[in-house]
Design an enzyme around this catalytic site. Sequence first.
Site, mmCIF file in Angstrom:
data_model
loop_
_atom_site.group_PDB
_atom_site.id
_atom_site.type_symbol
_atom_site.label_atom_id
_atom_site.label_comp_id
_atom_site.label_asym_id
_atom_site.label_seq_id
_atom_site.Cartn_x
_atom_site.Cartn_y
_atom_site.Cartn_z
ATOM 1 N N LYS A 37 0.861 -1.191 0.000
ATOM 2 C CA LYS A 37 0.000 0.000 0.000
ATOM 3 C C LYS A 37 0.889 1.230 0.000
ATOM 4 O O LYS A 37 2.041 1.177 0.441
ATOM 5 C CB LYS A 37 -0.883 0.021 1.256
HETATM 6 P P1 NAD Z 1 -12.894 7.727 -2.590
HETATM 7 O O1 NAD Z 1 -11.850 8.755 -2.472
HETATM 8 O O2 NAD Z 1 -13.443 7.429 -3.949
HETATM 9 O O3 NAD Z 1 -14.135 8.066 -1.657
HETATM 10 C C1 NAD Z 1 -14.000 8.241 -0.290
HETATM 11 C C2 NAD Z 1 -15.342 8.638 0.258
HETATM 12 O O4 NAD Z 1 -15.256 8.706 1.676
HETATM 13 C C3 NAD Z 1 -15.794 10.012 -0.220
HETATM 14 O O5 NAD Z 1 -17.196 9.999 -0.420
HETATM 15 C C4 NAD Z 1 -15.434 10.908 0.958
HETATM 16 O O6 NAD Z 1 -16.219 12.095 1.015
HETATM 17 C C5 NAD Z 1 -15.725 9.983 2.108
HETATM 18 N N1 NAD Z 1 -15.029 10.338 3.344
HETATM 19 C C6 NAD Z 1 -13.774 10.791 3.494
HETATM 20 N N2 NAD Z 1 -13.513 11.018 4.800
HETATM 21 C C7 NAD Z 1 -14.634 10.658 5.467
HETATM 22 C C8 NAD Z 1 -14.988 10.650 6.830
HETATM 23 N N3 NAD Z 1 -14.137 11.042 7.771
HETATM 24 N N4 NAD Z 1 -16.233 10.213 7.153
HETATM 25 C C9 NAD Z 1 -17.101 9.801 6.205
HETATM 26 N N5 NAD Z 1 -16.828 9.804 4.899
HETATM 27 C C10 NAD Z 1 -15.608 10.229 4.533
HETATM 28 O O7 NAD Z 1 -12.284 6.417 -1.918
HETATM 29 P P2 NAD Z 1 -12.746 4.919 -2.146
HETATM 30 O O8 NAD Z 1 -11.906 4.356 -3.222
HETATM 31 O O9 NAD Z 1 -14.227 4.878 -2.255
HETATM 32 O O10 NAD Z 1 -12.250 4.241 -0.793
HETATM 33 C C11 NAD Z 1 -13.091 4.130 0.350
HETATM 34 C C12 NAD Z 1 -12.641 2.966 1.199
HETATM 35 O O11 NAD Z 1 -12.653 1.772 0.408
HETATM 36 C C13 NAD Z 1 -11.214 3.043 1.753
HETATM 37 O O12 NAD Z 1 -11.174 2.400 2.985
HETATM 38 C C14 NAD Z 1 -10.416 2.255 0.729
HETATM 39 O O13 NAD Z 1 -9.191 1.775 1.267
HETATM 40 C C15 NAD Z 1 -11.390 1.132 0.463
HETATM 41 N N6 NAD Z 1 -11.159 0.404 -0.778
HETATM 42 C C16 NAD Z 1 -11.126 1.021 -1.976
HETATM 43 C C17 NAD Z 1 -10.933 0.281 -3.124
HETATM 44 C C18 NAD Z 1 -10.963 0.892 -4.495
HETATM 45 O O14 NAD Z 1 -10.888 0.129 -5.477
HETATM 46 N N7 NAD Z 1 -11.088 2.182 -4.645
HETATM 47 C C19 NAD Z 1 -10.737 -1.099 -3.045
HETATM 48 C C20 NAD Z 1 -10.785 -1.715 -1.790
HETATM 49 C C21 NAD Z 1 -11.006 -0.946 -0.675
#
Ligand code: NAD
Length: 421
Positions: free
Chosen positions: A110
């Site tokens: 990561k």
């Molecule tokens: P993103 O940047 O697309 O979206 C993040 C979202 O979380 C946004 O809507 C943002 O406004 C919100 N957010 C940020 N801080 C916040 C808070 N304190 N409280 C509530 N909401 C908050 O990111 P993502 O890709 O959707 O990732 C979200 C989660 O999913 C993370 O834990 C990431 O590690 C995990 N994840 C992502 C992927 C991927 O393919 N993108 C894969 C596996 C896991």
Amino acid sequence: MSTKQKHNTNPFEMALKQVDLAARHMDLEPGLVARLKSPEKEVIAHFPARMSDGQLKIFTGYRVQHNDTRGPYKGGLRYHPLTDLDEVRALAMWMTWKSAVVNIPFGGAKGGIQCNPKEMSSTEIESMTRRFTYEISSIIGPDLDIPAPDVYTNPQVMAWIMDTYSIIQGRTVGGVVTGKPLELGGSLGRFEATGKGVFITALEAVKSKGLQMEGQKVAIQGSGNVGGVAARYFAQAGCKVVALSDSKGGVYNPGGLDVEHALACKNKYACVMGPEIEGEEINNEQLLTLDCDILVPSALEGVITKHNASQIQAGIIAEGANGPTTPGADAILEDKGVLIVPDILANAGGVTVSYFEWVQNLQNLLWSEKEIDSRLTGILQKSFAEVRKTSQQKKVGMRVAALILGIDRVVSAMKLRGIYP
Ligand code: NAD
């Protein structure tokens, strides 16, 4: 103040504790457990990038490579003001177990840069990204370590990484990152993969309880790549998405939100609680304890803790985010009979389609959306069934079962490779 700051949740301590919990049910020598808990390599780079006002700014970035026993290191890159070494270590370790749970030939890594991309121009983000890519260029590559999008990074950031790395190599190297734009060798279905995977695994959980997805009340924290996409799938399946949030707060409507409208508000006003939304304004802590059947934390880690776990009303938690539930909360939820689809299973759709993208890049192939969809669904359904079977056989919750399954696959590979010299 974030939940992480408030309760002082350290994600790496959480990840280490999880290994201990799984190891109790496995016959592992202590030295091996210590090895599993240690990231193999860690790079911390303090590097400059020029800002639009002409000033030089120093950023700190991390790339942690936890384990590559089963294949190249694989894991996203996060841009967030609160990211730090321990967070990146935890996320890297979870990637190792996740790749193993869905049985794809990747290890875990990561990355993260401490920055606030919301306060940076696109040019500034590009300069920072390109310089960080240079800093880690000797440790990434299609058969070495393959970054992907995570919180506040996107296909454009992946394109800049691919371009910078390709310039350094003197040739175009598409397979160095996944989650690229389609025009640069990205895969059909990658953008939707994680959110779709959350839906697919939640559906398996619903079915395992003898219930129907239609009519389930769903509350989703975070409306980005994971939460926003998942919300669409839940709504399309006839669920009532009663709450949705982002970093600024959320909106609650017990009758069900118009998901498309809420996401359009997010686009238009940079917040789901737009002026035209029909619903009550709530904060991110309230969202977790709402009256709902399925809770989908899809933002940051450490939000479900021993302080709020007893108030959670959902019968199923499908973890879109990595590490949203602390071990203290897990114990309380298990006592309450909540079925948790753990992060390393629920959000594994992302790394699965990243794997498809990488395979297509290496072979210069283009798979159809239908092909990707059926392979993704097949892998996630099989993985869910395997985790459930382990859970029943070992009499443990789904999280520990998924950890046992993932860790066991890594350990088997380690034993076959042996110790050098
Ligand atoms: P993103 O940047 O697309 O979206 C993040 C979202 O979380 C946004 O809507 C943002 O406004 C919100 N957010 C940020 N801080 C916040 C808070 N304190 N409280 C509530 N909401 C908050 O990111 P993502 O890709 O959707 O990732 C979200 C989660 O999913 C993370 O834990 C990431 O590690 C995990 N994840 C992502 C992927 C991927 O393919 N993108 C894969 C596996 C896991």
